[in-house]
Design an enzyme around this catalytic site. Sequence first.
Site, PDB file in Angstrom:
ATOM      1  N   VAL A   1      41.179  15.127  11.110  1.00  6.96           N
ATOM      2  CA  VAL A   1      41.904  15.671   9.962  1.00  6.96           C
ATOM      3  C   VAL A   1      41.208  16.887   9.368  1.00  6.96           C
ATOM      4  O   VAL A   1      41.842  17.738   8.735  1.00  6.96           O
ATOM      5  CB  VAL A   1      42.098  14.578   8.880  1.00  6.96           C
ATOM      6  CG1 VAL A   1      40.793  14.223   8.218  1.00  6.96           C
ATOM      7  CG2 VAL A   1      43.121  15.025   7.845  1.00  6.96           C
TER       8      VAL A   1
ATOM      9  N   ALA B   1      33.438   9.649  10.754  1.00  6.19           N
ATOM     10  CA  ALA B   1      34.891   9.447  10.767  1.00  6.19           C
ATOM     11  C   ALA B   1      35.591  10.731  11.166  1.00  6.19           C
ATOM     12  O   ALA B   1      35.163  11.823  10.790  1.00  6.19           O
ATOM     13  CB  ALA B   1      35.388   9.000   9.396  1.00  6.19           C
ATOM     14  N   ASP B   2      36.656  10.582  11.925  1.00  3.05           N
ATOM     15  CA  ASP B   2      37.504  11.721  12.252  1.00  3.05           C
ATOM     16  C   ASP B   2      38.706  11.806  11.323  1.00  3.05           C
ATOM     17  O   ASP B   2      39.204  12.896  11.052  1.00  3.05           O
ATOM     18  CB  ASP B   2      37.960  11.633  13.708  1.00  3.05           C
ATOM     19  CG  ASP B   2      36.848  12.015  14.664  1.00  3.05           C
ATOM     20  OD1 ASP B   2      36.814  13.184  15.082  1.00  3.05           O
ATOM     21  OD2 ASP B   2      35.994  11.161  14.972  1.00  3.05           O
ATOM     22  N   ARG B   3      39.159  10.667  10.837  1.00  2.00           N
ATOM     23  CA  ARG B   3      40.255  10.656   9.866  1.00  2.00           C
ATOM     24  C   ARG B   3      40.228   9.328   9.116  1.00  2.00           C
ATOM     25  O   ARG B   3      40.115   8.272   9.728  1.00  2.00           O
ATOM     26  CB  ARG B   3      41.608  10.850  10.563  1.00  2.00           C
ATOM     27  CG  ARG B   3      42.778  11.048   9.592  1.00  2.00           C
ATOM     28  CD  ARG B   3      44.094  11.261  10.337  1.00  2.00           C
ATOM     29  NE  ARG B   3      44.138  12.521  11.058  1.00  2.00           N
ATOM     30  CZ  ARG B   3      44.952  13.540  10.768  1.00  2.00           C
ATOM     31  NH1 ARG B   3      45.784  13.448   9.752  1.00  2.00           N
ATOM     32  NH2 ARG B   3      44.944  14.641  11.491  1.00  2.00           N
TER      33      ARG B   3
ATOM     34  N   ALA C   1      39.731   6.164  11.486  1.00  2.00           N
ATOM     35  CA  ALA C   1      39.752   6.513  12.908  1.00  2.00           C
ATOM     36  C   ALA C   1      38.437   7.192  13.251  1.00  2.00           C
ATOM     37  O   ALA C   1      38.021   8.142  12.581  1.00  2.00           O
ATOM     38  CB  ALA C   1      40.918   7.445  13.216  1.00  2.00           C
TER      39      ALA C   1
END
Length: 374
Positions: free
Chosen positions: A101, A252-254, A262
């Site tokens: 994100v 965290a990526d999102r 995620a």
Amino acid sequence: MSGEGDTTLKAICYKPGSLQLLDQRKLPLETIYLEIRDASDGWSAIQEMVVRGAPAIAIAAALSLAVEVFNFHGFDGSASDAVAFLENKLDYLVSSRPTAVNLADAALKLKHVIAKALATATEAKSIFKAYIEASEDMLEDDVVSNKAIGNFGLSLLRQQAKNPDKLSVLTHCNTGSLATAGYGTALGVIRALHTQGILERAYCTETRPFNQGSRLTAFELVHEKIPATLIADSAAAALMKDGRVDGVIVGADRVASNGDTANKIGTYSLALCAKHHGIPFYVAAPLTSVDLSLSSGKEIVIEERSPKELMHTHGGLGERIAAPGISVWNPAFDMTPAELIAGIITEKGVITKNGNDTFDISSFAKKITGNSSR
């Protein structure tokens, strides 16, 4: 450009009009920097995992376009044409890694910057100048943000540990200087613990199939002389059962508004193991990794990558090891539900739960915005 002889770990080397990205596919055996000339080069570098890590991806994308417009010679369009050009390029860059994100968030912020600049701009170069300056600010802000995450994480882990003077932690994937503009998120917390002399040992998973843990995190830990041990992904449960770790901390990526997260594939497994063994599981991420438009992790798009990454050594770059004809499922990320997460460490503080299984990140964000506007 080669980075040999330079002992500083930097994923991104930038100066106005010039951008080089460390080719992380070659680490730890080779240190090679690739010249990024435009948004097309940036897109390819992100998609092909030359650069990875949600914060670093966003910054690399923004700067690849900044370099392109810095080196323009004679753009013929108007200020409005310049805005349209940049918006199209930003949309293109976002398509390189849809799960992270930070990239979409950075693109949206940059669109707001150039839209605001258009109100007073009389020519295209004013729009490009505003874009370049905003991209450069993102690079500087990320380092400041990471150090704040490290300090908040340090305090949290000490408060919740049985022995606050000696802590061992487990981490997953790579969340350090190589995944950000510098310092790191989850690895930044580990770095802060080490700096204060209270880190007994950091454990890192190999993080198959791309081996970001064994190739990148181990590389950073050795470089920083941080006491560390590499484990197989499948050894994590045994490590926890033996009582070797006081906490698990990941990036965290999102992150959805309820705290569902995620992150690199295997994170969910670690969270389940930590829950079973009564070990706190933390997420460390900047607020740019939070997507308040998502009510839960069910709405997060999970990227699937090439079967080659599982069928060949070195994350798909080496020799074949899998049997010909076998089918492959290779999700790059998984979703960890908020109920398994003890706290989310951000640059503005630690987000905790309000007596239930989920987080109210929207209220936290509003509180932060309200405080900063006073």
